[in-house]
Design a protein around this motif. Structure first.
Motif, mmCIF file in Angstrom:
data_model
loop_
_atom_site.group_PDB
_atom_site.id
_atom_site.type_symbol
_atom_site.label_atom_id
_atom_site.label_comp_id
_atom_site.label_asym_id
_atom_site.label_seq_id
_atom_site.Cartn_x
_atom_site.Cartn_y
_atom_site.Cartn_z
ATOM 1 N N HIS A 1 15.829 64.597 30.803
ATOM 2 C CA HIS A 1 17.165 65.118 31.125
ATOM 3 C C HIS A 1 17.582 64.581 32.485
ATOM 4 N N ASP B 1 17.424 65.959 35.812
ATOM 5 C CA ASP B 1 18.814 66.408 35.858
ATOM 6 C C ASP B 1 19.519 65.685 37.012
ATOM 7 N N HIS C 1 23.867 71.543 27.060
ATOM 8 C CA HIS C 1 23.642 72.248 28.333
ATOM 9 C C HIS C 1 24.022 73.716 28.114
ATOM 10 N N HIS D 1 18.180 73.518 29.759
ATOM 11 C CA HIS D 1 18.230 74.652 30.711
ATOM 12 C C HIS D 1 17.898 75.975 30.010
ATOM 13 N N HIS E 1 21.051 62.339 34.510
ATOM 14 C CA HIS E 1 22.433 61.844 34.391
ATOM 15 C C HIS E 1 22.499 60.501 35.123
HETATM 16 ZN ZN LIG Z 1 22.347 68.079 33.063
#
Ligand SMILES: [Zn+2]
Length: 462
Positions: free
Chosen positions: A121, A362, A275, A308, A123
Motif C-alpha cells: 500500500h 502508504d 481505503h 486500513h 502512493h
Molecule cells: Zn493510502
C-alpha cells in the motif's frame, strides 16, 4: 581498501549509491540511505550484474531452529552458492564445488538472504519525497472532505513532478529490499487519468526491476466527485484494482457507493482495494455490507482488500473473531500500515484467524503524513513491538508481514525458501538471521528482482 578514500569517492559522486571496491560490510550502502533521497546511480559498472546466468557465492541461508526444551533459542544457517539463470534460482550448490568455471561469479560476502519485501500500500503518484521538505498541515478536526478540498488545489502543483518523484520513491523502496508493490493512483476529475498514464510510463521503465500492481483510487469520492466513468477508463487502461473510499463519510451513501465500486470490478474482472478509514458504526456497516456482497458473489472471493480497516480496532475480541472468520472464509485481505498510538489494530488476532494481513508504506512524505520510511523491515519491527513477546521464534515469524508470508523456515524450522526454480527475488541483509533482522532493522546490502541486481552491491570473484 581505505575506508576514508571510499567515503571521499562517495561524497564526490554527490549521493550515488556507493559500490566502488567497497569491502562488503565495511561500508554499507544503507548508511547513506538516510539522505533525503537515494539517487538513481545504482551500482558501479564493475559490480553491476548484467549476466543472466551466474553464481552468487557465500549466501547465508537459514537452515533450521535450535530447540531447548521445545523452545527455539537459535537459528541455524549455512553458506551456499546460488546459481541464478534467467531470473530463477536454478540450483543451490555447496560452496563452490563442481561448478562451471566459465560462469561469472559474484560474492554475497556471507550476508543473509531474505525474501523480497512487499510494499502492498503505497502512493507512488502523490508524494513530496524527492522534493523540498514540507510538513503536512492538518489541524485537529480536519476532515477527509477538507483534505479532498486541499488536494484539489495541491494536485496540479504536484503533477509536473510525478515522474521524477515516483522514480525516486522506487529507488528508496528498492534500497530497503522491496521489489513487489501495490500502488494506489489517483483517478478523479482533478487528476483525470494523467497520474495513471505517468505512473504506467514509470513502471514500464522499471518493468524488469519492480513488479507493481496499480489500484485506481477515486480519492475525491467515487460518487462525490463523479469518478465512475474515469474509473472505468482506468480499468480499460490496465489498472489492476478498483479503489474506493469511505462510502458514508465521503460519498454519503454507503450501499450505493459500494455497489458502484463492486460493479466496476465485476464488469472488468478486477479486484477491489478500498481505503476504509471510518472507525464508527458507519465503518462497521460498510465492512458488513462488503462481506455480505462477497459472500453472495463468488467471483469476488479472494478479490477484496480492505486498506486500513480502522473500525476493527474498535471491536472487542469476540467481535474480531467473528468478523475474522468471515473474512478468512472469503479470503478478504487487510492492508495496514501497522499504526501506532491510540488505535490498536487487532492484526495478530486477524492473522491467527487466517486473515491475510499485508503491510505497506502508504505515505512516505506527503500532505497526509511525514513519517514513512518506505521500509517493510521497519513495519515487521513495528509489528513485533506491538504484537509479540520478543524471542528468537516470534521475531522470526514477524518477518512474514513484510514478505507476503514467504519465510525461509516454517514454524517447525524446516527450510521452505529458497527452493530451486523460485524467482531470484531477494534481499541481502547484514544480519545473522531473520529474528535479528526484524529486531534490529538490519542494513540492506543488495536487492535482487528476478535475477537482476536492482540496488546495492556485491563483490566480484576473479
Ligand atoms: Zn493510502
Amino acid at each position: 581498501m581505505n575506508e576514508n578514500k571510499n567515503r571521499h569517492e562517495f561524497l564526490s559522486q554527490s549521493g550515488k549509491v556507493i559500490t566502488a571496491c567497497a569491502q562488503l560490510g565495511a561500508l554499507s550502502p544503507t548508511s547513506y540511505a538516510a539522505q533525503s533521497t537515494v539517487k538513481s546511480g545504482k551500482v558501479n559498472n564493475a559490480f553491476k550484474i548484467t549476466d543472466k546466468h551466474y553464481y552468487l557465492d557465500n549466501v547465508l541461508l537459514e537452515s533450521g531452529f535450535v530447540f531447548e526444551d521445545k523452545v527455539v533459542v537459535h537459528t541455524l544457517t549455512e553458506l551456499k552458492t546460488l546459481e541464478i539463470n534467467n531470473g530463477k534460482i536454478v540450483a543451490l550448490h555447496e560452496k563452490q564445488l563442481n561448478q562451471n568455471n566459465a560462469l561469472p561469479r559474484y560474492d554475497a560476502g556471507g550476508k543473509l538472504m531474505l525474501p523480497a519485501m512487499r510494499d502492498m500500500h503505497i502512493h507512488l503518484d502523490k508524494t513530496f519525497y524527492g522534493g523540498p521538505w514540507r510538513a503536512p498541515n492538518r489541524p485537529e478536526g480536519t476532515t477527509i472532505r477538507d483534505m479532498i478540498k486541499l488536494e484539489q488545489k495541491l494536485l496540479s502543483e504536484l503533477q509536473p513532478y510525478i515522474q521524477e518523484r515516483a522514480e525516486k520513491l522506487i529507488d528508496l523502496i528498492q534500497s530497503k529490499g522491496t521489489t513487489i508493490v501495490r500502488s494506489h493512483c489517483n483517478v478523479e476529475p482533478t487528476s483525470g487519468l494523467k497520474n495513471l498514464e505517468t505512473l504506467q510510463t514509470v513502471l514500464t521503465r522499471h518493468q524488469s526491476s519492480l513488479t507493481c500492481e496499480i489500484v485506481a483510487f477515486p480519492q475525491h469520492g467515487l460518487l462525490l466527485s463523479k469518478s465512475e466513468d474515469l474509473m472505468r477508463e482506468a480499468m480499460q487502461m490496465g489498472a489492476h484494482y478498483v479503489g474506493g473510499l469511505d462510502p458514508t463519510n465521503v460519498d454519503g451513501s454507503m450501499e450505493k457507493s459500494l455497489d458502484a465500486m463492486f460493479l466496476i470490478a465485476l464488469d472488468y474482472g478486477k479486484g477491489v482495494d478500498i481505503h476504509l478509514h471510518e472507525s464508527n458504526s458507519a465503518g462497521m456497516a460498510a465492512m458488513n455490507y462488503m462481506l455480505e456482497t462477497v459472500e453472495k458473489t463468488p467471483q469476488l472471493k479472494g478479490k477484496l482488500t480492505i486498506s486500513h480497516a480502522f473500525v476493527l480496532a474498535t471491536l472487542n475480541e469476540q467481535q474480531v473473531d467473528e468478523i475474522a472468520e468471515r473474512m478468512a472464509a472469503q479470503k478478504v485481505a487487510v492492508a495496514s500500515t501497522v499504526p501506532i498510538g491510540t488505535l490498536h489494530m487487532p492484526l495478530k488476532q486477524l492473522r491467527d484467524k487466517g486473515v491475510v494481513v499485508m503491510t505497506g508504506t502508504d505515505s512516505v512524505i506527503d500532505h497526509w503524513s511525514p513519517y514513512g520510511l518506505g521500509d517493510m523491515l521497519e513495519k515487521a519491527n513495528l509489528y513485533a513491538q506491538l504484537y509479540i513477546r520478543p524471542n528468537e521464534y516470534t521475531l522470526s515469524r514477524a518477518l512474514a508481514i513484510a514478505t507476503g508470508d514467504v519465510l525461509p523456515l516454517n514454524d517447525k524450522g524446516e527450510q521452505m525458501w529458497p527452493k530451486v526454480l523460485d524467482d531470484a527475488s531477494f534481499v541481502l541483509v547484514d544480519a545473522s538471521c531473520s529474528a535479528e533482522a526484524v529486531a534490529r532493522i538490519s542494513p540492506r546490502i543488495a536487492t535482487f528482482h528476478r535475477g537482476e541486481m536492482v540496488w546495492g552491491s556485491v563483490g566480484k570473484v576473479g
